[in-house]
Every structure is written in structure tokens, then in C-alpha cells.
Design a protein around this motif. Structure first.
Motif, PDB file in Angstrom:
ATOM      1  N   LYS A   3       1.849 -26.807  17.725  1.00 34.91           N
ATOM      2  CA  LYS A   3       2.037 -27.316  16.120  1.00 34.91           C
ATOM      3  C   LYS A   3       0.665 -27.843  16.160  1.00 34.91           C
ATOM      4  O   LYS A   3       1.052 -27.719  14.155  1.00 34.91           O
ATOM      5  CB  LYS A   3       2.511 -29.096  16.875  1.00 34.91           C
ATOM      6  N   LYS A   5      -1.582 -29.402  14.450  1.00 32.23           N
ATOM      7  CA  LYS A   5      -2.203 -30.874  13.951  1.00 32.23           C
ATOM      8  C   LYS A   5      -3.657 -31.702  14.692  1.00 32.23           C
ATOM      9  O   LYS A   5      -4.171 -30.826  15.206  1.00 32.23           O
ATOM     10  CB  LYS A   5      -1.159 -32.362  15.231  1.00 32.23           C
ATOM     11  N   ASP A  84       2.148 -37.359  20.872  1.00 30.69           N
ATOM     12  CA  ASP A  84       2.487 -35.982  21.088  1.00 30.69           C
ATOM     13  C   ASP A  84       1.323 -35.097  21.798  1.00 30.69           C
ATOM     14  O   ASP A  84       0.331 -34.400  20.863  1.00 30.69           O
ATOM     15  CB  ASP A  84       2.558 -34.959  19.800  1.00 30.69           C
ATOM     16  N   ALA A 161       1.151 -31.227  20.803  1.00 29.85           N
ATOM     17  CA  ALA A 161       0.132 -30.949  19.882  1.00 29.85           C
ATOM     18  C   ALA A 161      -1.285 -31.535  19.865  1.00 29.85           C
ATOM     19  O   ALA A 161      -2.214 -29.984  19.740  1.00 29.85           O
ATOM     20  CB  ALA A 161       0.315 -32.177  18.809  1.00 29.85           C
TER      21      ALA A 161
END
Length: 358
Positions: A3, A5, A84, A161
């Protein structure tokens, strides 16, 4: 899969009450920004605060002060299951009563995924980590390196993430450690996941990291690429901790614009500087052992105090007007070897020196 991040630590502090009843600050107001997809290592000696920092990112420790952001979300007070992130532990932490497939699938089953989706994800991740076809084996039927890959697969299959590593290779032998650090870096690059890795092993940090965060006594001493930290250490602690270094006490004799004059023994040298130094300031010179080469000619005469054959290199201790330097000369089979008591020369100049404040 990733993801992508970022992770941002703002004025992060962690204080404990010691056994003596006094407060002990393990992490002292650090600020860090880790870019999406970056592999960053927290490196330092035991007790420097690196593991405490990692555990605060994971949610296993709550900060005494400061904030933690994953992406745009402030997770400072969230429990681990709400963040996450996924952690790869030093001890592997595999379930001995479950086979490899079920170990990796454990978190997915808790999320109530369908059997078909679980099988697809687990098979895919086992292939990624090089364990394809071993799903029905028990953990005790695998080697240490394979068990570490199961732990990695179990973390990756959750598609976090941010991936966190708490000294994951310390239980492996030296040869397997080198192989596994290359494998971890390969997998991290392939999926592009933001990763924070804790170790006290400088070779792991140097070989795996996009950037290294050097910690000491709860503070950050320097953040930079492996090349920056090795070639331009910010402090004497870093110069001594990363690799080997000759650290020489001296004084700035003169300063003009972005250049200073210093001395080693009776010889004076000019160096370009990228920091503010003043005339007559006490400073330290850092010279890496492999940056100096012995020969029959050069600008500085030296005497050989010791000469030891180490296989891939010859290990020397040399003397320059009472100042001793360690020198490492590689490939001694094809270079002249100097013996204890002999005279030789080196080319010593500002290009191989790095100046730091004392």
C-alpha cells in the motif's frame, strides 16, 4: 501488494520506571520520516533504544510522548491489531502443532476469508519466499533459514502497509545470515513494502538498507545512506561503530573559506569542509584503513610497526611521526608486502580524510 505508506515519528519519547524506582528514558524525543517503499534500518549497540522504537511503531509499547503516523493516520494510541503493520520476530514464533500452510494462513483465517482465497494467497506467498511445495511439513522439519522464511511469509500474507523486523537473523549461522539478508532484501524490493529493520549487525545494515538510522543512548546520531554514513560519519561514535577507523586528535591550524589546514605528526594537510569549523578548534580526523596504500614512493614516509597476513588482506600498523595508523591492504598475493621494521611511503592527503567535531 504493498500500500506504499510512509512512517513518521514526531518527538517520540519512551520513559520507564526502573527497578530502583527512578525514571529511565529509553528513547529521547526522536524525529524520523520513512518514505513509502523504503527499507530503513535502526542500527546501534544494545540498549540504544532501537528495539523500543520498533515496538512503539508496532503498538507493543505506548509512547510516553510524541506521535506515530502510518500514512496520514495517527496510530500512537492504537493497539497492534488496529495498525497496518506486521512483525517478523527474532524467535520465528511459529505454532509447532500447525503445518507450514496453516502457520501462514493463521491470520487470514482469523479474518474469516474463504478457503479458496486463503489457499491462493498462501500458495502465492510461499512461492515468493521460496517454500513452494513445503506447506504440509511441520516447523521442526525445516531448517532455521526455512523457518525464518515461514515467519516472513506469515507477515507478508496479511498485506501490511509496513513490515517490521526485530533482529530476525540473529539465531542463524553466519553463512545463512548472509543468504537470508539477501533474500529479505530481494522480496522487499519485489513487493515494494515499507520496511523498518532493527539490528546491531552493521554488515546487515550496510548491505540491506536504503537508509540507516544510527541510534546511541536513546538519541539519533545520524541518518543517511550506507555510503554517507561510512564515508562521512557525523560523530566519533559512528566512525568507530561502523567498520574500522583511525581517529586522530588534532587542531585546525588555519581556515580559509571552505578549507582548513590540520596536522598529523609534523606534516600539514588541507581539507575541504562542509561544516562550520573555526581556527584553533580541536577536531578529530577520520581515516579508513583501506583508504591508505603502502608503496616505495609517496608524500609521507612511515615505519612499519606490525605486518600480519590475514588471507584476503595484509593488516599493518604504521607510524607517522609518533601517530599510529592501522592500514588494510587487500590482495597481498599480488602486492609488495612490507615487514615489521621496514620503512615505506604513503600518499596522505585531504581526499582520504574526514573531519568531525570533537
Amino acid at each position: 501488494m504493498s500500500k506504499l505508506k510512509s512512517v513518521v515519528l514526531k518527538d517520540l519519547v519512551k520513559t520507564y520506571i526502573g527497578n530502583d524506582g527512578n525514571l529511565f528514558t529509553a528513547v529521547k524525543g526522536i524525529n524520523v520520516e520513512i518514505n513509502p517503499g523504503e527499507f530503513v534500518t535502526l542500527l546501534g549497540p544494545s540498549g540504544c533504544g532501537k528495539t523500543t522504537t520498533l515496538r512503539m511503531v508496532a503498538g507493543f509499547e505506548i509512547p510516553t510522548d510524541g506521535e506515530i503516523f502510518i500514512g496520514d493516520e495517527n496510530v500512537s494510541r492504537q493497539t497492534p491489531d488496529k495498525r497496518d503493520t506486521a512483525m517478523v520476530f527474532q524467535s520465528y514464533a511459529l505454532f509447532p502443532h500447525l503445518n507450514i500452510f496453516d502457520n501462514v494462513a493463521y491470520g487470514l483465517k482469523l479474518k474469516k476469508m474463504s478457503k479458496e482465497e486463503i489457499k491462493e494467497k498462501v500458495d502465492s506467498i510461499l512461492k515468493l519466499v521460496g517454500l513452494e511445495g513445503l506447506g504440509l511439513r511441520a516447523p521442526n522439519q525445516l531448517s532455521g533459514g526455512q523457518q525464518q522464511r515461514v515467519a516472513l511469509a506469515r507477515a507478508l500474507v496479511m498485506e501490511p502497509a509496513v513490515l517490521l523486523f526485530d533482529e530476525p537473523l540473529s539465531n542463524l549461522d553466519a553463512k545463512l545470515r548472509v543468504y537470508m539478508r539477501n533474500e529479505i532484501r530481494r522480496i522487499q524490493k519485489e513487493i515494494g513494502i515499507t520496511s523498518i529493520y532493527v539490528t546491531h549487525d552493521q554488515s546487515e545494515a550496510m548491505s540491506m538498507s536504503d537508509r540507516i538510522i544510527i541510534m546511541n543512548k536513546g538519541n539519533i546520531e545520524q541518518v543517511g545512506t550506507p555510503k554517507e554514513i561510512y564515508e562521512k560519519p557525523a560523530t566519533a561514535f559512528i566512525a568507530d561503530f561502523i567498520g574500522e577507523a583511525n581517529i586522530i586528535d588534532t587542531k585546525i591550524i588555519d581556515k580559509k573559506d571552505k578549507a582548513v589546514t590540520i596536522s598529523i605528526g609534523e606534516k600539514e594537510f588541507k581539507l575541504s569542509i562542509d561544516k562550520d569549523f573555526e581556527k584553533d578548534e580541536d577536531v578529530l580526523i577520520v581515516i579508513r584503513p583501506e583508504a591508505v596504500e603502502l608503496s616505495d614512493t609517496g608524500n609521507t614516509e612511515v615505519s612499519i610497526k606490525s605486518s600480519i597476513f590475514m588471507g584476503a588482506y595484509q593488516d599493518y600498523l604504521i607510524d607517522i611521526d609518533g601517530v599510529e595508523l592501522k592500514i588494510v591492504q587487500y590482495d597481498p598475493q599480488h602486492k609488495k608486502v612490507y615487514n615489521k621494521g621496514q620503512r615505506a611511503y604513503i600518499n596522505l592527503d585531504g581526499d582520504i580524510m574526514h573531519l568531525i567535531k570533537k
